[in-house]
Every structure is written in structure tokens, then in C-alpha cells.
Design a protein around this motif. Structure first.
Motif, PDB file in Angstrom:
ATOM      1  N   MET A  99     -29.553  24.290 -53.578  1.00  0.00           N
ATOM      2  CA  MET A  99     -30.364  25.477 -53.641  1.00  0.00           C
ATOM      3  C   MET A  99     -31.124  25.603 -52.308  1.00  0.00           C
ATOM      4  O   MET A  99     -31.727  24.647 -51.844  1.00  0.00           O
ATOM      5  N   LYS A 100     -31.057  26.773 -51.727  1.00  0.00           N
ATOM      6  CA  LYS A 100     -31.792  27.011 -50.490  1.00  0.00           C
ATOM      7  C   LYS A 100     -33.251  27.289 -50.824  1.00  0.00           C
ATOM      8  O   LYS A 100     -33.568  27.729 -51.919  1.00  0.00           O
ATOM      9  N   ASN A 101     -34.103  27.001 -49.840  1.00  0.00           N
ATOM     10  CA  ASN A 101     -35.517  27.238 -50.082  1.00  0.00           C
ATOM     11  C   ASN A 101     -36.239  27.549 -48.777  1.00  0.00           C
ATOM     12  O   ASN A 101     -35.706  27.355 -47.696  1.00  0.00           O
ATOM     13  N   ARG A 102     -37.451  28.035 -48.930  1.00  0.00           N
ATOM     14  CA  ARG A 102     -38.316  28.384 -47.804  1.00  0.00           C
ATOM     15  C   ARG A 102     -39.538  27.463 -47.768  1.00  0.00           C
ATOM     16  O   ARG A 102     -40.594  27.850 -47.288  1.00  0.00           O
ATOM     17  N   LEU A 103     -39.367  26.257 -48.260  1.00  0.00           N
ATOM     18  CA  LEU A 103     -40.497  25.341 -48.376  1.00  0.00           C
ATOM     19  C   LEU A 103     -41.112  25.012 -47.016  1.00  0.00           C
ATOM     20  O   LEU A 103     -42.336  24.998 -46.882  1.00  0.00           O
ATOM     21  N   VAL A 104     -40.300  24.768 -45.996  1.00  0.00           N
ATOM     22  CA  VAL A 104     -40.839  24.450 -44.670  1.00  0.00           C
ATOM     23  C   VAL A 104     -41.717  25.601 -44.170  1.00  0.00           C
ATOM     24  O   VAL A 104     -42.827  25.389 -43.684  1.00  0.00           O
ATOM     25  N   GLU A 105     -41.215  26.809 -44.339  1.00  0.00           N
ATOM     26  CA  GLU A 105     -41.959  28.002 -43.906  1.00  0.00           C
ATOM     27  C   GLU A 105     -43.315  28.090 -44.607  1.00  0.00           C
ATOM     28  O   GLU A 105     -44.355  28.289 -43.967  1.00  0.00           O
ATOM     29  N   TYR A 106     -43.310  27.949 -45.929  1.00  0.00           N
ATOM     30  CA  TYR A 106     -44.568  28.019 -46.686  1.00  0.00           C
ATOM     31  C   TYR A 106     -45.496  26.863 -46.318  1.00  0.00           C
ATOM     32  O   TYR A 106     -46.695  27.046 -46.136  1.00  0.00           O
ATOM     33  N   ARG A 107     -44.930  25.669 -46.202  1.00  0.00           N
ATOM     34  CA  ARG A 107     -45.751  24.494 -45.892  1.00  0.00           C
ATOM     35  C   ARG A 107     -46.461  24.670 -44.548  1.00  0.00           C
ATOM     36  O   ARG A 107     -47.662  24.422 -44.427  1.00  0.00           O
ATOM     37  N   LYS A 108     -45.730  25.128 -43.549  1.00  0.00           N
ATOM     38  CA  LYS A 108     -46.327  25.303 -42.219  1.00  0.00           C
ATOM     39  C   LYS A 108     -47.332  26.458 -42.206  1.00  0.00           C
ATOM     40  O   LYS A 108     -48.376  26.353 -41.567  1.00  0.00           O
ATOM     41  N   THR A 109     -47.023  27.539 -42.918  1.00  0.00           N
ATOM     42  CA  THR A 109     -47.945  28.672 -42.987  1.00  0.00           C
ATOM     43  C   THR A 109     -49.289  28.253 -43.576  1.00  0.00           C
ATOM     44  O   THR A 109     -50.338  28.697 -43.128  1.00  0.00           O
ATOM     45  N   PHE A 110     -49.245  27.378 -44.572  1.00  0.00           N
ATOM     46  CA  PHE A 110     -50.470  26.929 -45.235  1.00  0.00           C
ATOM     47  C   PHE A 110     -51.082  25.692 -44.566  1.00  0.00           C
ATOM     48  O   PHE A 110     -52.094  25.170 -45.019  1.00  0.00           O
ATOM     49  N   GLY A 111     -50.449  25.209 -43.491  1.00  0.00           N
ATOM     50  CA  GLY A 111     -51.012  24.099 -42.730  1.00  0.00           C
ATOM     51  C   GLY A 111     -50.870  22.729 -43.364  1.00  0.00           C
ATOM     52  O   GLY A 111     -51.678  21.836 -43.098  1.00  0.00           O
ATOM     53  N   TYR A 112     -49.864  22.544 -44.191  1.00  0.00           N
ATOM     54  CA  TYR A 112     -49.638  21.255 -44.835  1.00  0.00           C
ATOM     55  C   TYR A 112     -48.617  20.428 -44.066  1.00  0.00           C
ATOM     56  O   TYR A 112     -47.583  20.940 -43.654  1.00  0.00           O
ATOM     57  N   SER A 113     -48.901  19.149 -43.896  1.00  0.00           N
ATOM     58  CA  SER A 113     -47.876  18.212 -43.424  1.00  0.00           C
ATOM     59  C   SER A 113     -47.050  17.825 -44.657  1.00  0.00           C
ATOM     60  O   SER A 113     -47.480  18.051 -45.803  1.00  0.00           O
ATOM     61  N   GLN A 114     -45.901  17.229 -44.434  1.00  0.00           N
ATOM     62  CA  GLN A 114     -45.099  16.765 -45.572  1.00  0.00           C
ATOM     63  C   GLN A 114     -45.887  15.745 -46.378  1.00  0.00           C
ATOM     64  O   GLN A 114     -45.881  15.775 -47.606  1.00  0.00           O
ATOM     65  N   GLU A 115     -46.582  14.871 -45.686  1.00  0.00           N
ATOM     66  CA  GLU A 115     -47.346  13.820 -46.355  1.00  0.00           C
ATOM     67  C   GLU A 115     -48.494  14.398 -47.192  1.00  0.00           C
ATOM     68  O   GLU A 115     -48.719  13.985 -48.333  1.00  0.00           O
ATOM     69  N   ARG A 116     -49.209  15.352 -46.637  1.00  0.00           N
ATOM     70  CA  ARG A 116     -50.344  15.960 -47.361  1.00  0.00           C
ATOM     71  C   ARG A 116     -49.863  16.734 -48.590  1.00  0.00           C
ATOM     72  O   ARG A 116     -50.477  16.654 -49.666  1.00  0.00           O
ATOM     73  N   LEU A 117     -48.770  17.470 -48.436  1.00  0.00           N
ATOM     74  CA  LEU A 117     -48.234  18.213 -49.580  1.00  0.00           C
ATOM     75  C   LEU A 117     -47.770  17.250 -50.665  1.00  0.00           C
ATOM     76  O   LEU A 117     -48.045  17.454 -51.848  1.00  0.00           O
TER      77      LEU A 117
END
Length: 70
Positions: free
Chosen positions: A1-19
Motif C-alpha cells: 500500500m502506498k502512503n504519504r507518511l513521510v510527507e505528513y511526518r515532515k510537515t508536522f516536524g516529526y522525526s521517525q523516532e519521535r513519531l
């Protein structure tokens, strides 16, 4: 399944670790979802949508198996 998670995560200022910490999952889980190697449970998908104040459908893009993009 494709997703836009990277886009949303960066827009909201989350690192992978913080999310990952916010959701109670591992950083590897976030990485796997972002790469499309792991589809999250429905519960986790709802949690992601809640964090990013949007709907699941805006983050995850459903495609039928075998469906090709033109």
C-alpha cells in the motif's frame, strides 16, 4: 500500500523516532510503513490519522493488487 507518511511526518516536524515514541511503536515500524513494506493495523492507521489531524484515506493510498499507474 502506498502512503504519504513521510510527507505528513515532515510537515508536522516529526522525526521517525519521535513519531514512533508518540505511537508506542519502534522506529523500524515507521521506516517499514514509509517504505511500503508493512501495512499498519487499522488501530495504528487511525492513530496516525489522529496525530496528523486528517483521515486515513489521505495518508494511505489504496491500490488493487496488479493495478498499474498510467
Amino acid at each position: 500500500m502506498k502512503n504519504r507518511l513521510v510527507e505528513y511526518r515532515k510537515t508536522f516536524g516529526y522525526s521517525q523516532e519521535r513519531l514512533a515514541a508518540r505511537l508506542g511503536v519502534s522506529r523500524q515500524t515507521i521506516i517499514s510503513i514509509e517504505k511500503g513494506k508493512y501495512d499498519p493495523s487499522l488501530n495504528l492507521a487511525f492513530q496516525l490519522a489522529n496525530v496528523f489531524e486528517t483521515s486515513i484515506e489521505k495518508i494511505f493510498l489504496y491500490e488493487e493488487k496488479g493495478e498499474e499507474k498510467s
